[in-house]
Design a protein around this motif. Structure first.
Motif, PDB file in Angstrom:
ATOM      1  N   MET A  62       0.877  -1.143  -0.074  1.00 57.84           N
ATOM      2  CA  MET A  62      -0.034  -0.011   0.088  1.00 57.84           C
ATOM      3  C   MET A  62       0.875   1.201  -0.158  1.00 57.84           C
ATOM      4  SD  MET A  62      -3.020   0.809   2.611  1.00 57.84           S
ATOM      5  CE  MET A  62      -2.069   1.375   4.116  1.00 57.84           C
ATOM      6  N   ARG A  63       0.540   2.242  -0.998  1.00 55.37           N
ATOM      7  CA  ARG A  63       1.624   3.268  -0.912  1.00 55.37           C
ATOM      8  C   ARG A  63       0.889   4.653  -0.966  1.00 55.37           C
ATOM      9  NH1 ARG A  63       1.941   5.405  -6.260  1.00 55.37           N
ATOM     10  NH2 ARG A  63       1.180   3.820  -7.708  1.00 55.37           N
ATOM     11  N   ILE A  64       1.018   5.817  -0.553  1.00 50.21           N
ATOM     12  CA  ILE A  64       0.370   6.995  -0.895  1.00 50.21           C
ATOM     13  C   ILE A  64       0.784   7.382  -2.069  1.00 50.21           C
ATOM     14  CG2 ILE A  64       0.052   9.585   0.039  1.00 50.21           C
ATOM     15  CD1 ILE A  64      -0.571   7.193   1.987  1.00 50.21           C
ATOM     16  N   ILE A  65      -0.187   8.020  -2.918  1.00 47.95           N
ATOM     17  CA  ILE A  65       0.254   8.438  -4.358  1.00 47.95           C
ATOM     18  C   ILE A  65       0.120   9.604  -4.546  1.00 47.95           C
ATOM     19  CG2 ILE A  65      -0.760   6.063  -5.432  1.00 47.95           C
ATOM     20  CD1 ILE A  65      -3.466   7.522  -5.963  1.00 47.95           C
ATOM     21  N   GLY A  66      -0.174  10.637  -3.917  1.00 44.07           N
ATOM     22  CA  GLY A  66      -0.088  11.914  -4.101  1.00 44.07           C
ATOM     23  C   GLY A  66       0.073  12.915  -2.870  1.00 44.07           C
ATOM     24  N   GLY A  67       0.381  14.096  -3.081  1.00 48.00           N
ATOM     25  CA  GLY A  67       0.319  15.187  -1.870  1.00 48.00           C
ATOM     26  C   GLY A  67       1.760  14.868  -1.027  1.00 48.00           C
ATOM     27  N   SER A  68       1.808  15.461   0.224  1.00 49.47           N
ATOM     28  CA  SER A  68       3.285  15.502   1.058  1.00 49.47           C
ATOM     29  C   SER A  68       3.840  14.145   1.347  1.00 49.47           C
ATOM     30  CB  SER A  68       2.754  16.483   2.282  1.00 49.47           C
ATOM     31  OG  SER A  68       1.836  15.659   2.841  1.00 49.47           O
ATOM     32  N   LYS A  83       3.567  11.423  -0.977  1.00 48.61           N
ATOM     33  CA  LYS A  83       3.602  10.855  -2.214  1.00 48.61           C
ATOM     34  C   LYS A  83       4.659  10.071  -2.083  1.00 48.61           C
ATOM     35  CE  LYS A  83       3.801  11.368  -6.937  1.00 48.61           C
ATOM     36  NZ  LYS A  83       3.841  12.191  -8.264  1.00 48.61           N
ATOM     37  N   GLY A  84       4.423   8.476  -2.364  1.00 48.53           N
ATOM     38  CA  GLY A  84       5.556   7.415  -2.588  1.00 48.53           C
ATOM     39  C   GLY A  84       5.852   6.770  -1.256  1.00 48.53           C
ATOM     40  N   LEU A  85       5.123   7.319  -0.201  1.00 47.17           N
ATOM     41  CA  LEU A  85       5.254   6.502   1.142  1.00 47.17           C
ATOM     42  C   LEU A  85       4.821   5.191   1.007  1.00 47.17           C
ATOM     43  CD1 LEU A  85       6.221   6.351   4.223  1.00 47.17           C
ATOM     44  CD2 LEU A  85       3.998   7.344   4.696  1.00 47.17           C
ATOM     45  N   ARG A  86       5.482   3.927   1.425  1.00 53.61           N
ATOM     46  CA  ARG A  86       4.590   2.578   1.436  1.00 53.61           C
ATOM     47  C   ARG A  86       4.433   2.196   2.810  1.00 53.61           C
ATOM     48  NH1 ARG A  86       4.407   0.133  -2.801  1.00 53.61           N
ATOM     49  NH2 ARG A  86       5.555   0.637  -4.829  1.00 53.61           N
ATOM     50  N   LEU A  87       3.296   1.866   2.936  1.00 49.25           N
ATOM     51  CA  LEU A  87       2.697   1.335   4.195  1.00 49.25           C
ATOM     52  C   LEU A  87       2.512  -0.083   4.122  1.00 49.25           C
ATOM     53  CD1 LEU A  87       0.284   4.101   4.917  1.00 49.25           C
ATOM     54  CD2 LEU A  87       2.634   4.125   6.106  1.00 49.25           C
ATOM     55  N   ASN A  88       2.852  -0.682   5.300  1.00 46.45           N
ATOM     56  CA  ASN A  88       2.809  -2.282   5.392  1.00 46.45           C
ATOM     57  C   ASN A  88       1.948  -2.676   6.512  1.00 46.45           C
ATOM     58  OD1 ASN A  88       4.332  -3.195   3.074  1.00 46.45           O
ATOM     59  ND2 ASN A  88       6.103  -2.052   4.391  1.00 46.45           N
ATOM     60  N   PRO A  89       0.544  -2.743   6.579  1.00 48.51           N
ATOM     61  CA  PRO A  89      -0.218  -2.897   7.572  1.00 48.51           C
ATOM     62  C   PRO A  89      -0.170  -4.440   7.829  1.00 48.51           C
ATOM     63  CG  PRO A  89      -1.563  -2.593   5.604  1.00 48.51           C
ATOM     64  CD  PRO A  89      -0.261  -2.239   5.108  1.00 48.51           C
ATOM     65  N   PRO A 126      -8.220  -3.898   1.316  1.00 50.74           N
ATOM     66  CA  PRO A 126      -7.884  -2.513   1.123  1.00 50.74           C
ATOM     67  C   PRO A 126      -8.268  -2.283  -0.661  1.00 50.74           C
ATOM     68  CG  PRO A 126      -6.139  -3.692   2.167  1.00 50.74           C
ATOM     69  CD  PRO A 126      -7.136  -4.968   1.609  1.00 50.74           C
ATOM     70  N   THR A 127      -8.465  -1.151  -0.799  1.00 50.68           N
ATOM     71  CA  THR A 127      -8.773  -0.417  -2.074  1.00 50.68           C
ATOM     72  C   THR A 127      -7.170  -0.692  -2.691  1.00 50.68           C
ATOM     73  OG1 THR A 127     -10.147   1.117  -1.358  1.00 50.68           O
ATOM     74  CG2 THR A 127      -9.243   1.623  -3.721  1.00 50.68           C
ATOM     75  N   THR A 128      -7.218  -1.339  -3.969  1.00 48.80           N
ATOM     76  CA  THR A 128      -6.021  -1.518  -4.708  1.00 48.80           C
ATOM     77  C   THR A 128      -5.455  -0.180  -5.048  1.00 48.80           C
ATOM     78  OG1 THR A 128      -6.962  -1.646  -6.978  1.00 48.80           O
ATOM     79  CG2 THR A 128      -6.864  -3.797  -5.848  1.00 48.80           C
ATOM     80  N   ASP A 129      -3.979  -0.085  -5.301  1.00 49.16           N
ATOM     81  CA  ASP A 129      -3.375   1.004  -5.714  1.00 49.16           C
ATOM     82  C   ASP A 129      -3.678   1.603  -6.972  1.00 49.16           C
ATOM     83  OD1 ASP A 129      -1.857   1.212  -3.486  1.00 49.16           O
ATOM     84  OD2 ASP A 129       0.048   0.461  -4.251  1.00 49.16           O
ATOM     85  N   LEU A 130      -4.315   0.489  -7.755  1.00 47.76           N
ATOM     86  CA  LEU A 130      -4.625   0.839  -9.381  1.00 47.76           C
ATOM     87  C   LEU A 130      -5.971   1.569  -9.169  1.00 47.76           C
ATOM     88  CD1 LEU A 130      -4.562   0.723 -12.323  1.00 47.76           C
ATOM     89  CD2 LEU A 130      -5.881  -1.362 -12.003  1.00 47.76           C
ATOM     90  N   ALA A 131      -6.840   0.926  -8.425  1.00 42.96           N
ATOM     91  CA  ALA A 131      -8.328   1.581  -8.268  1.00 42.96           C
ATOM     92  C   ALA A 131      -8.137   2.819  -7.530  1.00 42.96           C
ATOM     93  CB  ALA A 131      -9.114   0.652  -7.550  1.00 42.96           C
TER      94      ALA A 131
END
Length: 177
Positions: A1-7, A9-15, A23-28
């Motif tokens: 799971m990653r943040i795709i925009g904003g401050s 952006k690019g941060l990867r999270l591993n719940p 979780p909502t897919t990154d693509l969706a």
């Protein structure tokens, strides 16, 4: 799971793997936020994230400058993960509540610019969500309700329904105030 925009952006999270989520897919999520980019200003909006799970959508709105993000889920494990992740990344605008979503909606009185709901796909009460949101006037003028659901489900019979966008087995239905 990653943040795709904003401050963030690019941060990867591993719940944790044991959270009761889909979780909502990154693509969706990327498709959703591309749609929203042309419809709303992210800065200073108020967002309600229902069935927030890992907080994936909440983090995305917070990263893009939302003034207030209310995240609601019934799982204490999800709530604790979001609290920890929000604190670690300085996302002070995210407020987390543990509650049954339908009880929460019945008690809520504040209107929002955007409400996002990602209920379990097998939940029978999904069509009740737009009914409650609009009956209780929980959207500000020109506010949006977005419900993520199985693509085979049709929510178009509500008068505020605008469109459905399909991404494989998942769809987003949009409702506008």
């Amino acid at each position: 799971m990653r943040i795709i925009g904003g401050s963030l952006k690019g941060l990867r999270l591993n719940p944790p793997k044991n959270l009761p989520v889909r979780p909502t897919t990154d693509l969706a999520k990327e498709a959703l936020f591309n749609i929203l980019l042309n419809q709303i200003e992210f800065e200073d909006i108020d967002v309600l994230d229902l069935f927030c799970g890992t907080g994936n959508i909440s983090y995305e709105f917070a990263s893009r400058g939302a003034a207030k993000v209310i995240s609601v889920d019934r799982s204490i494990h999800c709530i604790n993960y979001i609290k920890d992740t929000s604190r670690r990344h300085g996302l002070d605008q995210i407020k987390i509540f543990r509650a049954d979503i339908f009880k929460y909606l019945q008690l809520e009185t504040d209107p929002y610019n955007l409400i996002f709901a990602d209920p379990p796909y097998d939940l029978n009460q999904i069509p009740e969500i737009p009914k409650i949101v609009f009956d209780k006037n929980l959207l500000k003028k020109d506010g949006l309700l977005i419900i993520e659901h199985q693509s085979m489900q049709n929510l178009s019979n509500h008068p505020a329904f605008v469109e459905q966008r399909k991404y494989g087995h998942s769809s987003f239905s949009f409702f506008k105030n």
